[in-house]
Write an enzyme that holds these catalytic residues in place. Structure first.
Site, PDB file in Angstrom:
ATOM      1  N   ALA A  39       0.826  -1.214   0.000  1.00  0.00           N
ATOM      2  CA  ALA A  39       0.000   0.000   0.000  1.00  0.00           C
ATOM      3  C   ALA A  39       0.859   1.263   0.000  1.00  0.00           C
ATOM      4  CB  ALA A  39      -0.922  -0.009   1.215  1.00  0.00           C
ATOM      5  N   HIS A 475       3.986  -3.306  20.064  1.00  0.00           N
ATOM      6  CA  HIS A 475       4.248  -4.699  19.713  1.00  0.00           C
ATOM      7  C   HIS A 475       2.950  -5.501  19.601  1.00  0.00           C
ATOM      8  CE1 HIS A 475       8.505  -4.303  21.646  1.00  0.00           C
ATOM      9  NE2 HIS A 475       8.477  -3.846  20.403  1.00  0.00           N
TER      10      HIS A 475
HETATM   11  C1  FAD Z   1       7.611   2.868  16.159  1.00  0.00           C
HETATM   12  C2  FAD Z   1       7.832   1.383  16.306  1.00  0.00           C
HETATM   13  C3  FAD Z   1       9.018   0.922  16.861  1.00  0.00           C
HETATM   14  C4  FAD Z   1       9.244  -0.448  16.972  1.00  0.00           C
HETATM   15  N1  FAD Z   1      10.459  -0.865  17.423  1.00  0.00           N
HETATM   16  C5  FAD Z   1      10.762  -2.182  17.374  1.00  0.00           C
HETATM   17  C6  FAD Z   1      12.074  -2.621  17.687  1.00  0.00           C
HETATM   18  O1  FAD Z   1      12.958  -1.840  18.027  1.00  0.00           O
HETATM   19  N2  FAD Z   1      12.341  -3.954  17.586  1.00  0.00           N
HETATM   20  C7  FAD Z   1      11.385  -4.849  17.220  1.00  0.00           C
HETATM   21  O2  FAD Z   1      11.681  -6.051  17.181  1.00  0.00           O
HETATM   22  N3  FAD Z   1      10.134  -4.461  16.938  1.00  0.00           N
HETATM   23  C8  FAD Z   1       9.806  -3.138  16.962  1.00  0.00           C
HETATM   24  N4  FAD Z   1       8.564  -2.734  16.592  1.00  0.00           N
HETATM   25  C9  FAD Z   1       7.570  -3.750  16.187  1.00  0.00           C
HETATM   26  C10 FAD Z   1       7.913  -4.468  14.869  1.00  0.00           C
HETATM   27  O3  FAD Z   1       8.542  -3.601  13.967  1.00  0.00           O
HETATM   28  C11 FAD Z   1       6.627  -5.077  14.280  1.00  0.00           C
HETATM   29  O4  FAD Z   1       6.107  -6.023  15.195  1.00  0.00           O
HETATM   30  C12 FAD Z   1       6.855  -5.788  12.957  1.00  0.00           C
HETATM   31  O5  FAD Z   1       7.482  -4.934  12.037  1.00  0.00           O
HETATM   32  C13 FAD Z   1       5.517  -6.285  12.396  1.00  0.00           C
HETATM   33  O6  FAD Z   1       5.703  -6.859  11.135  1.00  0.00           O
HETATM   34  P1  FAD Z   1       4.471  -7.270  10.209  1.00  0.00           P
HETATM   35  O7  FAD Z   1       5.027  -7.939   9.014  1.00  0.00           O
HETATM   36  O8  FAD Z   1       3.482  -8.001  11.030  1.00  0.00           O
HETATM   37  O9  FAD Z   1       3.752  -5.901   9.831  1.00  0.00           O
HETATM   38  P2  FAD Z   1       4.313  -4.659   9.019  1.00  0.00           P
HETATM   39  O10 FAD Z   1       5.790  -4.636   9.026  1.00  0.00           O
HETATM   40  O11 FAD Z   1       3.599  -3.475   9.550  1.00  0.00           O
HETATM   41  O12 FAD Z   1       3.881  -4.952   7.523  1.00  0.00           O
HETATM   42  C14 FAD Z   1       2.601  -4.825   7.003  1.00  0.00           C
HETATM   43  C15 FAD Z   1       2.735  -4.233   5.605  1.00  0.00           C
HETATM   44  O13 FAD Z   1       1.533  -4.439   4.892  1.00  0.00           O
HETATM   45  C16 FAD Z   1       1.157  -3.241   4.252  1.00  0.00           C
HETATM   46  N5  FAD Z   1      -0.286  -3.312   4.110  1.00  0.00           N
HETATM   47  C17 FAD Z   1      -1.227  -3.298   5.088  1.00  0.00           C
HETATM   48  N6  FAD Z   1      -2.458  -3.457   4.563  1.00  0.00           N
HETATM   49  C18 FAD Z   1      -2.271  -3.591   3.228  1.00  0.00           C
HETATM   50  C19 FAD Z   1      -3.166  -3.781   2.144  1.00  0.00           C
HETATM   51  N7  FAD Z   1      -4.477  -3.891   2.320  1.00  0.00           N
HETATM   52  N8  FAD Z   1      -2.648  -3.866   0.886  1.00  0.00           N
HETATM   53  C20 FAD Z   1      -1.301  -3.755   0.676  1.00  0.00           C
HETATM   54  N9  FAD Z   1      -0.431  -3.555   1.666  1.00  0.00           N
HETATM   55  C21 FAD Z   1      -0.906  -3.488   2.928  1.00  0.00           C
HETATM   56  C22 FAD Z   1       1.659  -2.150   5.176  1.00  0.00           C
HETATM   57  O14 FAD Z   1       1.781  -0.922   4.508  1.00  0.00           O
HETATM   58  C23 FAD Z   1       2.984  -2.742   5.620  1.00  0.00           C
HETATM   59  O15 FAD Z   1       4.022  -2.430   4.730  1.00  0.00           O
HETATM   60  C24 FAD Z   1       8.261  -1.372  16.527  1.00  0.00           C
HETATM   61  C25 FAD Z   1       7.060  -0.904  16.006  1.00  0.00           C
HETATM   62  C26 FAD Z   1       6.836   0.460  15.888  1.00  0.00           C
HETATM   63  C27 FAD Z   1       5.548   0.940  15.295  1.00  0.00           C
END
Ligand code: FAD
Length: 542
Positions: A39, A475
């Protein structure tokens, strides 16, 4: 290579921490055509790649969904700001880069809850497969994987003193929180590579993007999984303002994260029947667990005024120091900007009778009055912070659509602080952080506790402070949880129950939040899921 209407073997929706891994692994052997939909936009932005640039991404709508929770009943109706990456690499492109896996027992607990194949011994090989550990391979670590894990490039004087003080306060020293033992105080490692953020876009897509069988589409938001005869056969998405459809011969893999994945399933008719009816979405499968079981760590920050001008605040607030730090980074990729700033910390138990740590203390080289959707604003004086994070909170919440418009944000409810134990654990964490600040090793450094301040003294004072100032630790997990029970959204191979050719792979699949940070566990999940998908297709796992 293909048109948007072309049929792919795999469609991956969401290019975040998990999605980039899955797309890279599924396209690796060259046999499958993979479409990766994201997205957000590309990650070609300067501050994404600068580790200390983290604060600048915290509230930047160009790379961040900037969600807001619904009012929290136990927090006096406060809403909680929820940054999430909306860019290639997802939240791994905007996070704090701390590399932390959690406790071994967390994964054994997953297995006990029916997640066959997810106990510590079975997940460790996938943590190692992903990893390129700066210290080299060992029983607990991998070398040569895509995800660079580095020691702190900068030794902050204050961090060294804080670790010494934590040891004086009674914690054991620990030089590897991802090794044999979690308790203790020491330095944190980070997912950075030679002074640059090492998101999954950098680590996994860097080379893979040139493969002719991988198509990466940015600014393409999935709006519905197309389900025919009980099987996922494609994805509808909006790109360039136009609705488009891609077909999947093999599988659709939803990697939208803890908010995006349950939202996409609900928009596709998979979710709690009552919620879907309310918004006129035809029910494909009534699954109450889609969007349920939201769990997150909860924390309270203590801020201290420092006697010496040696903190990040002093660099941010001084134009000369700021310019010098910028020049050092641009010329040599070193200095304070090459550090993620969350450089030290500790794991401890709020009650000695506990079988493992339930508290994480995060030391940071800066202090600030607040961090919310307006950004992060450093105190105008030398300062540092210690966050007391409760790792085993009792609260469970929900993520539900609140509109049938796929581009509208969902309703997020955490239900934090529903139990006495949650309050007691955080109180113990805050008291421990304060005790550390009073140790001899910090006596030449701590001028005063600014937040919450020494007037907060009794249990009742601490509880009031926690309810007033506590925050989500960012988290969140659990909204498409896997499990052995029929109520779980996914089976332990991460297949959506009752719908063919559809999996979810991201932080939302976790049945409970690990006692650490969640990026490394999410990447491990994506590595293991990719191996399972390839195995199910008959082309090997690993
Ligand atoms: C500010 C912050 C600091 C953090 N610090 C740490 C840290 O230091 N160490 C650590 O281990 N964890 C940290 N975390 C947590 C960690 O980064 C997340 O748990 C992890 O990145 C989650 O991964 P994910 O693949 O589940 O989701 P995401 O990485 O959020 O990926 C989801 C992706 O899907 C896309 N998306 C969503 N809906 C759609 C759709 N309908 N169509 C197309 N694309 C879509 C989004 O744009 C995104 O790119 C932090 C989080 C935040 C917010």
């Amino acid at each position: 290579m293909t048109t948007d209407k072309a049929t792919f073997d795999y469609i991956v929706a969401g290019a975040g921490s998990a999605g980039c891994v899955v797309a890279a692994r599924l396209s690796e052997n060259g046999r499958y055509r993979v479409l990766l939909l994201e997205a957000g936009d590309s990650d070609r932005k300067f501050w994404i790649h600068v580790p200390m640039g983290y604060a600048r991404l915290f509230a930047d709508p160009r790379v961040n969904w900037m969600f807001e929770s619904e009012p929290e009943p136990e927090l006096a109706g406060r809403t909680l700001y929820q940054p999430r990456g909306k860019v290639l690499g997802g939240t791994s492109s905007i996070n704090g880069m701390v590399y932390m896996r959690g406790n071994h027992a967390d994964y054994d607990e997953w297995r006990q809850r029916g997640c066959t194949g997810w106990d510590w011994d079975n997940v460790l090989p996938f943590f190692k497969k992903a990893e390129d550990q700066e210290r080299g391979a060992s029983e607990y670590h991998g070398a040569g994987g895509p995800l660079r894990v580095s020691d702190q490039p900068v030794r902050w004087e204050l961090a060294e003193r804080w670790i010494a003080a934590a040891i004086e306060a009674g914690l054991p020293a620990n030089d590897d929180f991802n090794g044999e033992r979690q308790d203790g105080a020491g330095h944190f490692q980070s997912t950075t590579n030679r002074g640059r953020r090492w998101s999954t876009a950098a680590a996994y897509l860097g080379q893979a993007r040139n493969r002719p069988n991988l198509m990466v589409r940015t600014k393409a938001q999935a709006t519905r999984v197309v389900i025919e005869n009980g099987r996922a056969v494609g994805v509808e998405y909006v790109a360039d303002g136009r609705p488009q459809t891609a077909r999947a011969r093999g599988e659709v893999i939803v990697c939208g994260g803890v908010y995006g994945s349950p939202q996409l399933l609900q928009l596709s008719g998979i979710g709690p029947g009552a919620v879907l009816h309310e918004y006129g979405i035809p029910v494909v499968r009534d699954m109450p667990a889609v969007g349920a079981d939201l769990q997150d760590h909860f924390y309270v920050r203590l801020a201290f005024r420092c006697k010496k001008p040696i903190t990040m605040n002093d660099i941010v607030n001084n134009p000369v120091k700021r310019t010098l730090a910028g020049a050092q980074y641009v010329l040599f990729r070193s200095g304070p900007l090459s550090s993620n700033g969350v450089c030290a910390g500790a794991f401890a138990r709020s009650d000695p009778r506990l079988d493992r740590p339930d508290l994480q203390l995060n030391f940071t080289t800066w202090s600030f009055a607040g961090r919310d959707r307006t950004g992060v604003h450093a105190h105008p004086f030398p300062g540092f912070s210690v966050s007391a994070v409760h790792l085993r909170p009792d609260g469970r919440g929900t993520v539900h659509i609140k509109s049938r418009d796929p581009l509208a944000p969902p309703a997020i409810r955490f239900n934090f602080l529903r139990s006495r134990e949650d309050v007691q654990a955080l109180t113990a964490g805050m008291r421990l952080a304060r005790k550390i600040s009073h140790q001899p090793a910090l006596s030449d450094y701590v001028a005063e506790e600014v937040l919450p301040g020494v007037a907060v003294e009794t249990d009742a004072d601490f509880e009031a402070s926690i309810r007033q100032n506590g925050l989500s630790n960012l988290h969140p997990v659990g909204t498409c949880r896997m499990g052995g029970d029929d109520m779980a959204v996914l089976d332990p191979r991460l297949r959506v129950r009752g719908v063919g050719q559809l999996r979810v792979v991201d932080a939302s699949v976790m049945p409970s939040v690990p006692a650490g940070n969640t990026n490394a566990p999410t990447i491990m999940i994506a590595e293991k899921a990719s191996a399972m998908i390839l195995e199910d297709a008959g082309t090997g796992g690993g």
